[in-house]
Design a protein around this motif. Structure first.
Motif, short mmCIF file in Angstrom:
data_model
loop_
_atom_site.label_atom_id
_atom_site.label_comp_id
_atom_site.label_asym_id
_atom_site.label_seq_id
_atom_site.Cartn_x
_atom_site.Cartn_y
_atom_site.Cartn_z
N TYR A 226 0.83 -1.05 -0.01
CA TYR A 226 -0.01 -0.27 -0.04
C TYR A 226 0.79 1.32 0.12
O TYR A 226 1.79 1.21 0.93
CB TYR A 226 -1.07 0.06 1.27
N THR A 227 0.96 2.02 -0.98
CA THR A 227 1.79 3.18 -0.96
C THR A 227 0.90 4.52 -1.61
O THR A 227 -0.07 4.47 -2.32
CB THR A 227 2.88 3.14 -1.99
N ASP A 228 1.45 5.63 -1.15
CA ASP A 228 0.83 6.85 -1.52
C ASP A 228 1.85 7.59 -2.55
O ASP A 228 1.81 8.84 -3.07
CB ASP A 228 0.57 7.70 -0.34
N ARG A 229 3.16 6.92 -2.83
CA ARG A 229 3.86 7.28 -3.82
C ARG A 229 3.52 7.10 -5.19
O ARG A 229 2.85 5.74 -5.39
CB ARG A 229 5.48 6.58 -3.81
N HIS A 230 3.73 7.82 -6.19
CA HIS A 230 3.18 7.66 -7.62
C HIS A 230 4.24 7.75 -8.44
O HIS A 230 3.95 8.57 -9.72
CB HIS A 230 1.94 8.68 -7.71
N TYR A 231 5.33 7.49 -8.44
CA TYR A 231 6.55 7.79 -9.34
C TYR A 231 6.89 6.80 -10.31
O TYR A 231 6.96 5.42 -9.81
CB TYR A 231 7.84 8.23 -8.44
N ASP A 232 7.09 6.81 -11.42
CA ASP A 232 7.82 5.99 -12.14
C ASP A 232 8.91 4.98 -11.80
O ASP A 232 9.06 3.73 -12.33
CB ASP A 232 8.09 6.34 -13.69
N THR A 233 9.86 5.77 -11.04
CA THR A 233 10.87 5.29 -10.55
C THR A 233 10.70 4.03 -9.54
O THR A 233 11.38 3.07 -9.60
CB THR A 233 11.83 6.26 -9.56
N ASP A 234 9.60 4.29 -8.87
CA ASP A 234 9.19 3.13 -7.84
C ASP A 234 8.92 1.81 -8.74
O ASP A 234 9.29 0.73 -8.13
CB ASP A 234 8.13 3.66 -7.05
N GLN A 235 8.00 2.07 -9.61
CA GLN A 235 7.59 0.77 -10.37
C GLN A 235 8.91 0.19 -10.96
O GLN A 235 8.84 -1.25 -11.17
CB GLN A 235 6.59 1.23 -11.29
N ALA A 236 9.50 0.84 -11.53
CA ALA A 236 10.75 0.34 -12.30
C ALA A 236 11.69 -0.50 -11.42
O ALA A 236 12.33 -1.48 -11.42
CB ALA A 236 11.70 1.65 -13.04
N LEU A 237 11.59 0.17 -10.12
CA LEU A 237 12.60 -0.58 -8.78
C LEU A 237 11.77 -1.92 -8.52
O LEU A 237 12.60 -2.92 -8.36
CB LEU A 237 12.67 0.42 -7.70
#
Length: 341
Positions: free
Chosen positions: A31-42
């Protein structure tokens, strides 16, 4: 009768196996409130490296904490990630988290960026700085957050609304450092010097600076990086006309906040979740956070990106980040009292 008993026994065995398989799945639910492409790539890179699937639910942090509370033992979430230490403190107070027991994480992240009982750990840092017009402001005239309440900045300060968690945590840090009375004086003084009624996000404040609505804005550093590396040419031009100033270097330091992760109390895949935290605090992921999302790494073995280094080193507030959560409600009351919209 004997035949029925055997069938029931087989049924129980099958259900047990299915249950074990569910818990043995190589998966982490976030569950996350971050919305960055970087996160999904990681997350994708983590899956490639470990075979552990990462499933993500995105929503506002308060909504996610409410969902965790409602779901209780039935929750499928293994990890909660928020972009504010105060919300992690709130999750801890609601007894939604359990300690992260990992020597790797302890090694990756300094103790002052981990909750004292390891209920949560920082993944990245961001500084809340003064962004200024390089055409109209001499940075030698800037000094502290408090100085922005002086007469010279009357009608020249831009900042987002009091409902924003970054401002709430900023004021909570002032309550911790200077007491409630001084924090109230600062908030009241800043309201008196605002260029307009607060609106928009941090990027919008800098656009307003460049448009001449005000001369300075209080923003998070990574938003400056977002402007400078935007696909929108206008935003890039805005970024080029903004200077970054780290306030309070001669007093108690620039305010920082974190994005961090907590292990959910009733998560079913805690081992896999801990592996993900170890990965995200490791050197490779920390490098990506710094270079792709312009956040400061929490792993001391990883240097900030060239862009971050170009703004210079700075002293930061030396406070227990849990206090950002402890004083959050007091900060909200002060905002309401002084009329910060």
């Amino acid at each position: 009768m004997k035949k029925i008993f055997i069938l029931v026994l087989i049924g129980i065995m099958v259900l047990s196996i299915v249950g074990c398989q569910k818990n043995d799945e190589k998966v982490v639910n976030i569950y996350t409130d971050r919305h960055y492409d970087t996160d999904q790539a990681l997350y994708d890179a983590f899956t490639d490296e470990t075979g552990i699937q990462v499933n993500v639910v995105k929503a506002a942090s308060d909504e996610l904490l409410e969902r965790l509370t409602t779901e209780g033992e039935d929750t499928e979430a293994d990890l909660v990630i928020t972009s504010d230490a105060g919300r992690l403190y709130r999750a801890q107070e609601k007894e939604l988290l359990k300690p992260i027991e990992s020597k790797v994480v302890d090694s990756n992240v300094p103790q002052n960026l981990r909750e004292s009982n390891n209920n949560w750990v920082a993944l990245t840092m961001r500084a809340r700085v003064i962004a200024y017009s390089i055409d109209r402001v001499n940075p030698t005239n800037l000094s502290t957050y408090e100085a922005l309440t002086e007469q010279q900045w009357k009608g020249k300060v831009l900042v987002r609304s009091s409902g924003n968690i970054y401002n709430q945590s900023l004021l909570a840090s002032f309550i911790s450092l200077n007491g409630e009375e001084k924090a109230t004086e600062w908030a009241e003084g800043l309201v008196n010097n605002m260029a307009r009624t607060p609106e928009g996000n941090d990027r919008d404040q800098m656009k307003a600076v460049v448009a001449g609505e005000g001369d300075v804005a209080i923003v998070n550093t990574y938003y400056v990086g977002k402007l400078l590396n935007s696909a929108d040419e206008y935003e890039v031009e805005v970024g080029k006309q903004i200077g970054v100033f780290f306030p309070n270097q001669e007093t108690n330091g620039t305010h920082i906040n974190i994005s961090g992760a907590g292990l959910t109390k009733h998560g079913k895949h805690s081992d896999e979740a801990i592996k993900l935290i170890e990965y995200l605090t490791g050197e490779k992921a920390q490098y990506d956070y710094a270079n792709a999302n312009y956040e400061y790494p929490v792993n001391p073995n990883v240097e900030p990106s060239d862009l971050l280094k170009s703004w210079g080193e700075f002293s930061r507030q030396d406070i227990d980040l849990s206090l950002l959560g402890k004083y959050n409600s007091d900060a909200v009351k002060i905002f309401n009292k002084v009329g910060w919209k």
